[in-house]
Design an enzyme around this catalytic site. Structure first.
Site, PDB file in Angstrom:
ATOM      1  N   ARG A  92      64.720 -74.701  53.634  1.00  0.00           N
ATOM      2  CA  ARG A  92      65.564 -75.809  54.073  1.00  0.00           C
ATOM      3  C   ARG A  92      64.856 -76.580  55.190  1.00  0.00           C
ATOM      4  O   ARG A  92      64.157 -76.005  56.025  1.00  0.00           O
ATOM      5  CB  ARG A  92      66.890 -75.248  54.589  1.00  0.00           C
ATOM      6  CG  ARG A  92      67.917 -76.276  55.043  1.00  0.00           C
ATOM      7  CD  ARG A  92      68.360 -77.170  53.927  1.00  0.00           C
ATOM      8  NE  ARG A  92      69.640 -77.827  54.235  1.00  0.00           N
ATOM      9  CZ  ARG A  92      70.056 -78.951  53.671  1.00  0.00           C
ATOM     10  NH1 ARG A  92      69.299 -79.559  52.778  1.00  0.00           N
ATOM     11  NH2 ARG A  92      71.227 -79.463  53.978  1.00  0.00           N
ATOM     12  N   THR A 365      70.288 -84.045  44.465  1.00  0.00           N
ATOM     13  CA  THR A 365      69.548 -82.790  44.472  1.00  0.00           C
ATOM     14  C   THR A 365      69.135 -82.505  43.037  1.00  0.00           C
ATOM     15  O   THR A 365      69.612 -83.154  42.116  1.00  0.00           O
ATOM     16  CB  THR A 365      70.481 -81.689  45.029  1.00  0.00           C
ATOM     17  OG1 THR A 365      70.891 -82.076  46.342  1.00  0.00           O
ATOM     18  CG2 THR A 365      69.846 -80.328  45.074  1.00  0.00           C
ATOM     19  N   THR A 383      66.037 -80.600  47.316  1.00  0.00           N
ATOM     20  CA  THR A 383      66.739 -81.864  47.491  1.00  0.00           C
ATOM     21  C   THR A 383      66.041 -82.804  48.456  1.00  0.00           C
ATOM     22  O   THR A 383      65.231 -82.383  49.288  1.00  0.00           O
ATOM     23  CB  THR A 383      68.170 -81.584  48.009  1.00  0.00           C
ATOM     24  OG1 THR A 383      68.906 -82.812  48.087  1.00  0.00           O
ATOM     25  CG2 THR A 383      68.137 -80.924  49.377  1.00  0.00           C
ATOM     26  N   SER A 436      73.817 -76.381  54.064  1.00  0.00           N
ATOM     27  CA  SER A 436      73.613 -76.949  52.738  1.00  0.00           C
ATOM     28  C   SER A 436      74.671 -76.451  51.767  1.00  0.00           C
ATOM     29  O   SER A 436      75.218 -75.357  51.936  1.00  0.00           O
ATOM     30  CB  SER A 436      72.228 -76.558  52.210  1.00  0.00           C
ATOM     31  OG  SER A 436      72.073 -76.917  50.844  1.00  0.00           O
ATOM     32  N   SER A 437      74.928 -77.241  50.730  1.00  0.00           N
ATOM     33  CA  SER A 437      75.826 -76.832  49.648  1.00  0.00           C
ATOM     34  C   SER A 437      75.074 -76.314  48.432  1.00  0.00           C
ATOM     35  O   SER A 437      75.698 -75.905  47.453  1.00  0.00           O
ATOM     36  CB  SER A 437      76.702 -78.018  49.219  1.00  0.00           C
ATOM     37  OG  SER A 437      77.541 -78.431  50.269  1.00  0.00           O
ATOM     38  N   GLY A 457      74.540 -82.258  43.346  1.00  0.00           N
ATOM     39  CA  GLY A 457      75.869 -82.843  43.452  1.00  0.00           C
ATOM     40  C   GLY A 457      76.509 -82.802  44.818  1.00  0.00           C
ATOM     41  O   GLY A 457      77.731 -82.870  44.929  1.00  0.00           O
ATOM     42  N   GLY A 458      75.716 -82.663  45.904  1.00  0.00           N
ATOM     43  CA  GLY A 458      76.320 -82.612  47.232  1.00  0.00           C
ATOM     44  C   GLY A 458      77.273 -81.429  47.348  1.00  0.00           C
ATOM     45  O   GLY A 458      77.004 -80.335  46.847  1.00  0.00           O
TER      46      GLY A 458
END
EC number: 2.3.2.2
Length: 556
Positions: A92, A365, A383, A436-437, A457-458
């Protein structure tokens, strides 16, 4: 589990409109671009393992799927070995050393609209190259250069510009000088659909990475150009930021659901925690009383989502800055019982922005999935944040910078009903990784991977992956149906259910509204890339979401 008649009818109807499944005996790669998937499959054919194939596919996506495939962003990788052991790699992005907690606020302490997603100050220190390099050093098999070379070839020799990218070229050319020139040909004109699009500058950057590994990005001429470009254009990232960046190997979170093991990312991914919490809640349900896609079922799924997202907002962030996150509690069966028992089956719960999950006690992403002939599995999501990230980049480097700083909570202590979160766990601090998702997931049974899945997709990523995992395990759906069937999204705040337009019965929508839910139709949620295993016949079954026009499952 017996599949209900209505489900069989739905399968028959959907099969005619969804992407066909792909079958293979030796290996499978599924990604957002069929050319990139072919690159990964060729690596498998040459004797590479799932890690090798995922690395080659990811670099290829940086060329063929630039809206999200990247070397200027970051992400997560879940790896399950054929012996049943699993691990994860966290690459990340991080906040630069010069970042401050209030950097996106005005003099009155209010968020300056759009500031955390626009401009070079929205760029986090990229992690993709470091993460892929760590994966290779620890678990790869083939030489590093052989995994990067296919991406070099694609960038140097060019690829036919797809209809999707051609539309993007016309749309994003007004975003910045960099994007105005990004899709141009040797004549300086926008490359036309199906014409060969070459990226010689990106090819040169990839060669540095090919020849020098991680140092080819974080040191040397590429790093110096990143730092120069940032300094000239008011960005924050310095040579020191780049030199200090390290990917981190972390133990996966592991949950169970009716005899299956579920391996997911720990924080700073929030997706794994939320997915396990929701699966634990659903394990308590009686699906004879709440059959698939009925009003009680949609209500239950939405309430599980509401609770998991409230807990996400309150507790989760970078584990290196939040040492006391209650992960064991949030992913426990006992905790799920309290959440489940608090559900009112007659009406919607309340999303209270002042209380997070306490009241429940008692958009770009890309993802790729890989399975090799030995059963090693990789689920990798990475992403740039928004489509094409910050829409900025150095013309001397050829890749796009992320705008991931927007994933931090920008206004400490302020949470509102529109979904702005202000909890302390995810406020901005130098060198901190933003929450993060992304939810790369591997499901196993008897120590062998049986489902590899993930999605862009966020914040909807968490819920689309959750529902797909549930569809496969609970409802025995084939992978293409599990991906394509109707999905909803609830994220606590805003307090609403998003549902895919045309796929939920109007009567069900009205019934849910009568229960107090706010219903809002949307286009397709998520863009899932999945592989399942037909264990009886030793066949891999892959499918890419029909919402990914250039996607493809490629096996051999």
């Amino acid at each position: 589990m017996k599949i209900k008649l209505f489900y069989l009818i739905a399968c028959a109807l959907f099969t005619t409109i969804t992407n066909a499944q792909t079958y293979a005996k030796n290996g499978m790669v599924v990604s957002d671009n069929s050319a990139a998937s072919k690159v990964g499959t060729e690596i498998l054919k040459k004797g590479g393992n799932a890690i090798d194939a995922s690395i080659a596919t990811a670099f290829a996506l940086a060329v063929t799927h630039p809206q999200a495939g990247n070397i200027g962003g970051g992400g997560f990788l879940v790896f399950m070995k054929s012996d049943g052991n699993a691990t994860t790699i966290d690459f990340r992005e991080k906040a630069p050393l010069k970042a401050t907690t209030n950097m996106f606020l005005d003099k009155d302490g209010n968020l300056i609209a759009g500031s955390n997603h626009n401009g070079l100050q929205s760029v986090g220190v990229p992690g993709t190259v470091a993460g892929l390099y760590m994966a290779h050093k620890k678990y790869g098999k083939l030489p590093w250069a052989s995994l990067v070379q296919p991406a070099v070839d694609l960038a140097e020799n060019g690829v036919p510009l797809s209809y999707t990218l051609y539309k993007h070229a016309l749309h994003y050319k007004k975003e910045s000088e960099f994007m105005a020139n990004y899709f141009t040909n040797e004549k300086g004109e926008i490359t036309q659909m199906d014409e060969i699009w070459k990226q010689p500058v990106l090819a040169a950057t990839l060669k540095e990475i090919r020849d020098n590994g991680k140092d080819g990005f974080y040191k040397g001429k590429v790093a110096k150009e990143i730092a120069r470009f940032m300094k000239k254009n008011d960005g924050l990232i310095t040579l020191k930021d780049l030199a200090k960046y390290e990917a981190v190997e972390r133990a996966p979170l592991k949950g169970t659901y009716k005899g299956h093991d579920i391996f997911v990312m720990p924080p700073p991914s929030s997706g794994g925690v939320a997915l396990l919490e929701m699966m634990n809640i659903m394990e308590l349900a009686d699906f004879n009383k709440a059959p698939f896609n009925s009003t009680p079922y949609v209500h239950l799924v939405a309430e599980a989502m509401r609770r998991a997202f409230a807990d996400r907002a309150e507790h989760l962030g970078d584990p290196d800055f939040n040492l006391n996150m209650p992960l064991e509690k949030l992913t426990s069966k006992e905790f799920a019982k309290n959440r489940y028992n608090n559900i009112d089956w007659q009406k919607a719960s309340v999303s209270d922005s002042t209380k997070y999950g306490q009241i429940y006690d008692g958009t770009n992403t890309t993802h790729l999935s890989v399975l090799d002939k030995d059963g090693n599995a990789v689920s990798l999501t990475y992403t740039l944040e928004h489509s094409y990230g910050s829409r900025l980049g150095s013309p001397k480097l050829g890749f796009i910078f992320n705008n991931e700083m927007g994933d931090f909570n920008p206004q400490p202590g302020y949470t509102n009903s529109k979904g702005l979160i202000g909890s302390a766990a995810n406020i901005i601090k130098p060198e901190k990784r933003m929450l993060s998702s992304m939810t790369p997931t591997i499901v196993a049974k008897d120590g062998k991977a049986v489902l590899v899945i993930g999605s862009p997709g966020g914040r909807t990523i968490i819920n689309t992956v959750f529902q797909t995992v549930l569809n496969v395990i609970e409802f025995d759906m084939p992978i293409h149906m599990a991906i394509e069937t109707m999905k909803i999204h609830h994220q606590w705040l805003p307090d609403r259910i998003l549902y895919e337009r045309g796929l939920l019965s109007p009567d069900t929508v009205k019934a849910l509204e009568a229960m107090g839910h706010t219903m809002e139709p949307r286009g397709q949620l998520g863009r899932l890339m999945g592989i399942t295993v037909d264990s009886d016949n030793k066949v891999y079954v892959g499918a890419s979401d029909s919402s990914s026009p250039d996607g493809g499952a490629v096996g051999y």
